[in-house]
Design a protein around this motif. Sequence first.
Motif, PDB file in Angstrom:
ATOM      1  N   VAL A 159       0.967  -1.158   0.056  1.00  0.00           N
ATOM      2  CA  VAL A 159       0.021   0.076  -0.033  1.00  0.00           C
ATOM      3  C   VAL A 159       0.825   1.229   0.098  1.00  0.00           C
ATOM      4  O   VAL A 159       0.177   2.284  -0.152  1.00  0.00           O
ATOM      5  N   ALA A 160       2.212   1.113   0.178  1.00  0.00           N
ATOM      6  CA  ALA A 160       2.872   2.246   0.087  1.00  0.00           C
ATOM      7  C   ALA A 160       3.085   2.538  -1.442  1.00  0.00           C
ATOM      8  O   ALA A 160       3.158   1.654  -2.227  1.00  0.00           O
ATOM      9  N   SER A 161       3.484   3.696  -1.724  1.00  0.00           N
ATOM     10  CA  SER A 161       3.587   4.212  -3.037  1.00  0.00           C
ATOM     11  C   SER A 161       4.886   5.180  -3.148  1.00  0.00           C
ATOM     12  O   SER A 161       5.389   5.833  -2.049  1.00  0.00           O
ATOM     13  N   VAL A 162       5.738   5.052  -4.128  1.00  0.00           N
ATOM     14  CA  VAL A 162       6.528   5.823  -4.461  1.00  0.00           C
ATOM     15  C   VAL A 162       5.810   7.343  -4.430  1.00  0.00           C
ATOM     16  O   VAL A 162       4.855   7.368  -5.055  1.00  0.00           O
ATOM     17  N   LEU A 163       6.508   8.520  -3.497  1.00  0.00           N
ATOM     18  CA  LEU A 163       5.465   9.411  -3.388  1.00  0.00           C
ATOM     19  C   LEU A 163       5.298  10.524  -4.774  1.00  0.00           C
ATOM     20  O   LEU A 163       6.048  11.303  -5.084  1.00  0.00           O
ATOM     21  N   GLN A 415       8.347  18.725  -7.841  1.00  0.00           N
ATOM     22  CA  GLN A 415       7.678  17.390  -7.433  1.00  0.00           C
ATOM     23  C   GLN A 415       8.436  16.545  -6.637  1.00  0.00           C
ATOM     24  O   GLN A 415       8.247  15.863  -5.833  1.00  0.00           O
ATOM     25  N   CYS A 416       9.853  16.523  -7.019  1.00  0.00           N
ATOM     26  CA  CYS A 416      11.004  15.891  -6.236  1.00  0.00           C
ATOM     27  C   CYS A 416      10.875  16.344  -4.655  1.00  0.00           C
ATOM     28  O   CYS A 416      11.013  15.405  -3.949  1.00  0.00           O
ATOM     29  N   LEU A 417      10.972  17.422  -4.694  1.00  0.00           N
ATOM     30  CA  LEU A 417      10.628  18.232  -3.184  1.00  0.00           C
ATOM     31  C   LEU A 417       9.677  17.931  -2.423  1.00  0.00           C
ATOM     32  O   LEU A 417       9.590  17.184  -1.421  1.00  0.00           O
ATOM     33  N   ALA A 424       6.902  22.299   2.763  1.00  0.00           N
ATOM     34  CA  ALA A 424       7.381  23.849   2.693  1.00  0.00           C
ATOM     35  C   ALA A 424       7.932  24.333   1.335  1.00  0.00           C
ATOM     36  O   ALA A 424       7.453  25.112   0.709  1.00  0.00           O
ATOM     37  N   ALA A 425       8.993  23.526   0.926  1.00  0.00           N
ATOM     38  CA  ALA A 425       9.962  23.957  -0.089  1.00  0.00           C
ATOM     39  C   ALA A 425       9.292  23.862  -1.504  1.00  0.00           C
ATOM     40  O   ALA A 425       9.111  24.385  -2.164  1.00  0.00           O
ATOM     41  N   ALA A 426       8.399  22.722  -1.483  1.00  0.00           N
ATOM     42  CA  ALA A 426       7.638  22.132  -2.505  1.00  0.00           C
ATOM     43  C   ALA A 426       6.526  23.281  -2.587  1.00  0.00           C
ATOM     44  O   ALA A 426       6.369  23.764  -3.833  1.00  0.00           O
ATOM     45  N   LEU A 427       5.857  23.702  -1.593  1.00  0.00           N
ATOM     46  CA  LEU A 427       4.926  24.682  -1.792  1.00  0.00           C
ATOM     47  C   LEU A 427       5.281  25.897  -2.367  1.00  0.00           C
ATOM     48  O   LEU A 427       4.746  26.891  -3.246  1.00  0.00           O
ATOM     49  N   GLY A 428       6.531  26.183  -1.950  1.00  0.00           N
ATOM     50  CA  GLY A 428       7.222  27.622  -2.245  1.00  0.00           C
ATOM     51  C   GLY A 428       7.448  27.501  -3.702  1.00  0.00           C
ATOM     52  O   GLY A 428       7.106  28.726  -4.442  1.00  0.00           O
TER      53      GLY A 428
END
Length: 509
Positions: A159-163, A415-417, A424-428
């Motif tokens: 049930v885990a996924s690569v994010l 996407q990587c972040l 927070a970094a991805a949102l920025g």
Amino acid sequence: MNGRVIAGRYELATLIGQGGMGQVWTAYDQRLDRRVAVKLLRPDRMHAATEAEDMRRRFVRECRVTAQVDHPGLVTVHDAGSDDDDLYLVMQYVEGADLADHFAEHDDPYPWQWTVSVAAQLCAVLAAVHAVPIVHRDLKPRNVMVKPDGTLTVLDLGVASVLDTDTTRLTHTGTPIGTPAYMAPEQAMGGAVGPYTDLYALGVLLHELLTGDVPFAGTTALGILHRHLYEAPAPVRRTRPEVPPALEALVLHLLAKDPQHRPGSVHEVYERLAPLLPARGLPAGPLDPTRPFLRPQAPWPDRAAAPPPAPPVQPPTPAKPDVAGAVDEVKQLLGEGRITQAVDLLGNILPAAAAEHGERSPVVRILRKQYAATLLDDGQYRRALPELRRLADERAAESGPADPQALQFRYDAAQCLEQLGEPAAALGEYRVLLPYYENGYVSGGDPARAFELRHRMAQLLLAMGDHGEAGRQSQALLHDVERMYGSYHPLVGEIRRGLDRQRQFGGPR
């Protein structure tokens, strides 16, 4: 099905579990004469061609992702493939009892030293899982085996996924993956998940082992999830005064509602557990989880704190590397799904190509783009991130910050972040990118990409605990998507489901 031989080699013996992903059997490997566990994708779950294809994708992802993690606390993947109409995954067979049964055999909750030992071992496992990066999403006692030597093995990365952004689509309905009693608030709300999500589940598990009960119980899944969101957990020393205050404080820290208020990583959790680990001595009995700490174990050092690794030794550069031949081979490998080999080949040919053609030559740039894209496709986000940032900077310097290719590189880096658990970094990054797609800087604007960015931003806000702003942004996005695409667009349904979950849990706070 008992006695069926899979792939001409694995003879099924006993059905030991089944669920949404399929069935798990004990089996015998006829070639190596050993017992193994075999997971099969169940044909009776394939009600439609589209559903069958989604399940196939999800099963293949499980095989690839699980095989990336190498740690003694995780089951080893031996083989994977297809047999007739079934897909199969062959894994190490683990002797012992699952943690739920092991815990149930004791009339009282665990001695706190046992709980500390369980937690420390789980931190070591999660450190390896999060480094891929993977989020388990369903850490609970049934997914942890206690082996005869006291060591733990974590099960069911299925049930885990690569994010990545495929996760919601792979769940068909957008329903969060996981078990309600162990589900973090951001997971329940449909927000972005990360390593912090597993830390919350670890806190639930520790609370249960120390007190005998999960912190939030109820008669319905909705009721349980509502308590996760709005009720404070009871401190464990109320019922177990002998528990050290430092251990109680750690459990409460792990169970913080806001992911930003939890420990920063499993490495931090392990360091706080280390002073509480049992001293050397004799184990209390069979399946004693303190036994491994007669020879203490720990996760690998945090990469962020460790000195940079020595650069890999490159093979001798050929005088005239066959770059064209390598490109053709990469295409063939990718077509056959052999992504890891394609990554290795690209990594090896790049220095030779740069030496022959020059770092800024079109050939090298094409190879670098393919290398970054392949790393991204293989879920190797840590390696992909610097490559994408370099490509974005070079393209923007030449063609300007609004260049579509430069923006795509920045989007992929964001996407990587997100996948690396840095909301927070991805949102920025998403906030910087959004005006380019909304205001017509990119070929007259790109509403679809703008809507996608806004949706990701709302989910990241949920993950960061800002439920009110996430709800407001989702409501505004719903209005805009409906106005452009109509009420039956898939994104409309996805946003509505997210808003419904927020309303079920009392609306924005």
